[in-house]
Write an enzyme that holds these catalytic residues in place. Structure first.
Site, PDB file in Angstrom:
ATOM      1  N   VAL A  61      28.543  25.360  -2.813  1.00  9.71           N
ATOM      2  CA  VAL A  61      29.892  24.802  -3.034  1.00  9.71           C
ATOM      3  C   VAL A  61      30.014  24.095  -4.393  1.00  9.71           C
ATOM      4  CG1 VAL A  61      30.497  24.538  -0.581  1.00  9.71           C
ATOM      5  CG2 VAL A  61      29.428  22.618  -1.784  1.00  9.71           C
ATOM      6  N   TYR A 153      26.529   7.536  -2.145  1.00 12.49           N
ATOM      7  CA  TYR A 153      26.974   8.359  -1.000  1.00 12.49           C
ATOM      8  C   TYR A 153      28.296   7.797  -0.459  1.00 12.49           C
ATOM      9  CZ  TYR A 153      27.233  10.601   3.563  1.00 12.49           C
ATOM     10  OH  TYR A 153      27.669  11.312   4.652  1.00 12.49           O
ATOM     11  N   THR A 188      21.264  15.094  12.976  1.00  9.75           N
ATOM     12  CA  THR A 188      21.274  16.467  12.417  1.00  9.75           C
ATOM     13  C   THR A 188      20.130  16.519  11.402  1.00  9.75           C
ATOM     14  OG1 THR A 188      22.688  15.773  10.583  1.00  9.75           O
ATOM     15  CG2 THR A 188      23.829  16.562  12.569  1.00  9.75           C
TER      16      THR A 188
HETATM   17  P1  NDP Z   1      23.027  18.845   7.858  1.00  8.76           P
HETATM   18  O1  NDP Z   1      22.066  18.569   6.751  1.00  8.76           O
HETATM   19  O2  NDP Z   1      22.492  19.207   9.185  1.00  8.76           O
HETATM   20  O3  NDP Z   1      24.055  19.983   7.402  1.00  8.76           O
HETATM   21  C1  NDP Z   1      24.594  20.019   6.104  1.00  8.76           C
HETATM   22  C2  NDP Z   1      25.191  21.390   5.841  1.00  8.76           C
HETATM   23  O4  NDP Z   1      25.773  21.375   4.523  1.00  8.76           O
HETATM   24  C3  NDP Z   1      24.157  22.491   5.862  1.00  8.76           C
HETATM   25  O5  NDP Z   1      24.675  23.601   6.547  1.00  8.76           O
HETATM   26  C4  NDP Z   1      23.959  22.835   4.393  1.00  8.76           C
HETATM   27  O6  NDP Z   1      23.680  24.222   4.268  1.00  8.76           O
HETATM   28  C5  NDP Z   1      25.324  22.521   3.811  1.00  8.76           C
HETATM   29  N1  NDP Z   1      25.266  22.242   2.380  1.00  8.76           N
HETATM   30  C6  NDP Z   1      24.669  21.190   1.766  1.00  8.76           C
HETATM   31  N2  NDP Z   1      24.779  21.309   0.423  1.00  8.76           N
HETATM   32  C7  NDP Z   1      25.459  22.469   0.195  1.00  8.76           C
HETATM   33  C8  NDP Z   1      25.873  23.143  -0.976  1.00  8.76           C
HETATM   34  N3  NDP Z   1      25.636  22.651  -2.208  1.00  8.76           N
HETATM   35  N4  NDP Z   1      26.536  24.318  -0.847  1.00  8.76           N
HETATM   36  C9  NDP Z   1      26.773  24.830   0.371  1.00  8.76           C
HETATM   37  N5  NDP Z   1      26.434  24.236   1.523  1.00  8.76           N
HETATM   38  C10 NDP Z   1      25.766  23.074   1.437  1.00  8.76           C
HETATM   39  O7  NDP Z   1      23.933  17.535   7.953  1.00  8.76           O
HETATM   40  P2  NDP Z   1      25.231  17.179   8.821  1.00  8.76           P
HETATM   41  O8  NDP Z   1      25.599  18.265   9.732  1.00  8.76           O
HETATM   42  O9  NDP Z   1      25.000  15.840   9.373  1.00  8.76           O
HETATM   43  O10 NDP Z   1      26.308  17.039   7.653  1.00  8.76           O
HETATM   44  C11 NDP Z   1      27.552  17.698   7.655  1.00  8.76           C
HETATM   45  C12 NDP Z   1      28.600  16.766   7.062  1.00  8.76           C
HETATM   46  O11 NDP Z   1      28.746  15.644   7.912  1.00  8.76           O
HETATM   47  C13 NDP Z   1      28.262  16.215   5.694  1.00  8.76           C
HETATM   48  O12 NDP Z   1      29.440  16.235   4.903  1.00  8.76           O
HETATM   49  C14 NDP Z   1      27.835  14.782   5.965  1.00  8.76           C
HETATM   50  O13 NDP Z   1      28.071  13.947   4.871  1.00  8.76           O
HETATM   51  C15 NDP Z   1      28.754  14.462   7.126  1.00  8.76           C
HETATM   52  N6  NDP Z   1      28.364  13.348   7.987  1.00  8.76           N
HETATM   53  C16 NDP Z   1      27.144  13.316   8.608  1.00  8.76           C
HETATM   54  C17 NDP Z   1      26.805  12.266   9.422  1.00  8.76           C
HETATM   55  C18 NDP Z   1      25.478  12.141  10.058  1.00  8.76           C
HETATM   56  O14 NDP Z   1      25.117  11.030  10.484  1.00  8.76           O
HETATM   57  N7  NDP Z   1      24.716  13.213  10.205  1.00  8.76           N
HETATM   58  C19 NDP Z   1      27.765  11.184   9.679  1.00  8.76           C
HETATM   59  C20 NDP Z   1      29.006  11.310   8.988  1.00  8.76           C
HETATM   60  C21 NDP Z   1      29.281  12.364   8.191  1.00  8.76           C
HETATM   61  P3  NDP Z   1      22.596  24.857   3.256  1.00  8.76           P
HETATM   62  O15 NDP Z   1      21.469  23.882   3.140  1.00  8.76           O
HETATM   63  O16 NDP Z   1      22.234  26.154   3.924  1.00  8.76           O
HETATM   64  O17 NDP Z   1      23.357  25.065   1.997  1.00  8.76           O
HETATM   65  C1  8X3 Z   2      26.453   9.618   7.445  1.00  7.05           C
HETATM   66  C2  8X3 Z   2      26.512   8.337   8.171  1.00  7.05           C
HETATM   67  O1  8X3 Z   2      26.224   5.842   7.837  1.00  7.05           O
HETATM   68  O2  8X3 Z   2      24.247   7.283   7.712  1.00  7.05           O
HETATM   69  O3  8X3 Z   2      27.616   9.811   6.731  1.00  7.05           O
HETATM   70  O4  8X3 Z   2      25.808   7.220   5.933  1.00  7.05           O
HETATM   71  S1  8X3 Z   2      25.673   7.123   7.335  1.00  7.05           S
END
Ligand code: NDP
Ligand code: 8X3
Length: 252
Positions: A61, A153, A188
């Site tokens: 992305v 972040y 995750t």
């Molecule tokens: P994961 O690491 O499990 O998943 C992240 C996903 O993003 C992967 O599928 C990865 O795919 C993709 N990704 C990362 N960088 C790129 C890139 N440059 N281009 C394309 N795809 C990319 O984490 P989460 O599921 O937790 O995260 C998903 C979203 O949720 C994020 O935006 C995160 O900030 C947000 N979030 C997460 C929280 C948490 O506590 N886990 C809480 C709040 C928000 P690949 O590596 O194959 O590219």
């Molecule tokens: C992911 C949640 O609070 O670990 O966005 O940054 S936190």
């Protein structure tokens, strides 16, 4: 009615669970990520299990040319995207600003802010033209609060918060819905990425309390996209019951 759903970052975590939920409900999926093998596997599994069409698209992305190429080259039976889930994102490192690693900053800003913008820029014109569509941005509690060592972040997720409002204002005259889902701690691969592969440090984040599971977020994303056409959820903060704020947890 069957919809076409584009989910960025569907190779793991929240994106994967959203893909599974929308597949269960019979929708067509465009799934993206950088890990080619894993993305193909996800696509094959969901196709077989749920008998839906799945189109895997490998791109980063952060690369606007790759993003534009992927969206411009969609065949006509895939190009009418009803729901865009801007989920791809990451945190890299935990550090004060004065000790921060600028490469980590670039990765977070380029992925979480610029990546979301590139995809939205590529997909929104079609929605505007068709006068329908729904953009769901995965923000975070880190977009509502700032915590120690997470300044960059948190800044990227505050940007997601602002961009969600900006996209909504810019597209309201075209019948488009724009929603932010802002979760607290979800177990995750997020922390494994943040701690650069250190699994022990990552596991410690979720010890002593029950975090959210990615399926919990997928259920809510599905809910907000299933409401009547006159109803939009602007913003939803979802926390584990044992997490009161970005930094206050009840741990046993
Ligand atoms: P994961 O690491 O499990 O998943 C992240 C996903 O993003 C992967 O599928 C990865 O795919 C993709 N990704 C990362 N960088 C790129 C890139 N440059 N281009 C394309 N795809 C990319 O984490 P989460 O599921 O937790 O995260 C998903 C979203 O949720 C994020 O935006 C995160 O900030 C947000 N979030 C997460 C929280 C948490 O506590 N886990 C809480 C709040 C928000 P690949 O590596 O194959 O590219
Ligand atoms: C992911 C949640 O609070 O670990 O966005 O940054 S936190």
């Amino acid at each position: 009615m069957q919809k076409t759903i584009l989910i960025t970052g569907a190779t793991s975590g929240i994106g994967y669970s959203c893909a599974e939920k929308f597949a269960q409900e019979g929708h067509k999926l465009i799934l993206t990520g950088r890990r080619n093998e894993r993305l193909k596997e996800v696509a094959e599994t969901l196709k077989e299990k749920h008998h839906v069409d799945v189109l895997p698209l490998v791109f980063d992305v952060r690369n606007s040319a790759e993003v534009n190429r992927a969206i411009e080259n969609l065949a006509s039976d895939w190009s009418e995207i009803d729901v865009l889930i801007n989920n791809a994102g990451l945190a890299v490192g935990l550090s004060t600003i004065q000790d921060g690693d600028t490469d980590d900053w670039e990765r977070m800003i380029d992925t979480n802010v610029k990546g979301l913008l590139y995809i939205s820029r590529a997909v929104l014109p079609g929605m505007v033209q068709r006068k329908k569509g729904h953009v769901v941005n995965i923000g975070s509690i880190a977009g509502k609060e700032v915590y120690p060592n997470g300044g960059v972040y948190c800044a990227t997720k505050h940007a997601v918060d602002a961009l969600t409002k900006g996209i909504r204002i810019d597209t309201v005259h075209h019948g488009i819905k724009v929603t932010q889902i802002a979760p607290g701690a979800v177990e995750t691969e997020f922390s494994i990425v943040r701690f650069k592969g250190d699994k022990d440090k990552a596991d410690a984040v979720y010890k002593g309390f029950e975090p959210l599971h990615p399926e919990n977020i997928a259920d809510v994303v599905y809910f907000v996209t299933s409401l009547p056409s006159n109803v939009n959820i602007n913003d939803l903060v979802i926390m584990p019951t044992a997490q009161a704020s970005a930094t206050v947890f009840h741990k046993e």
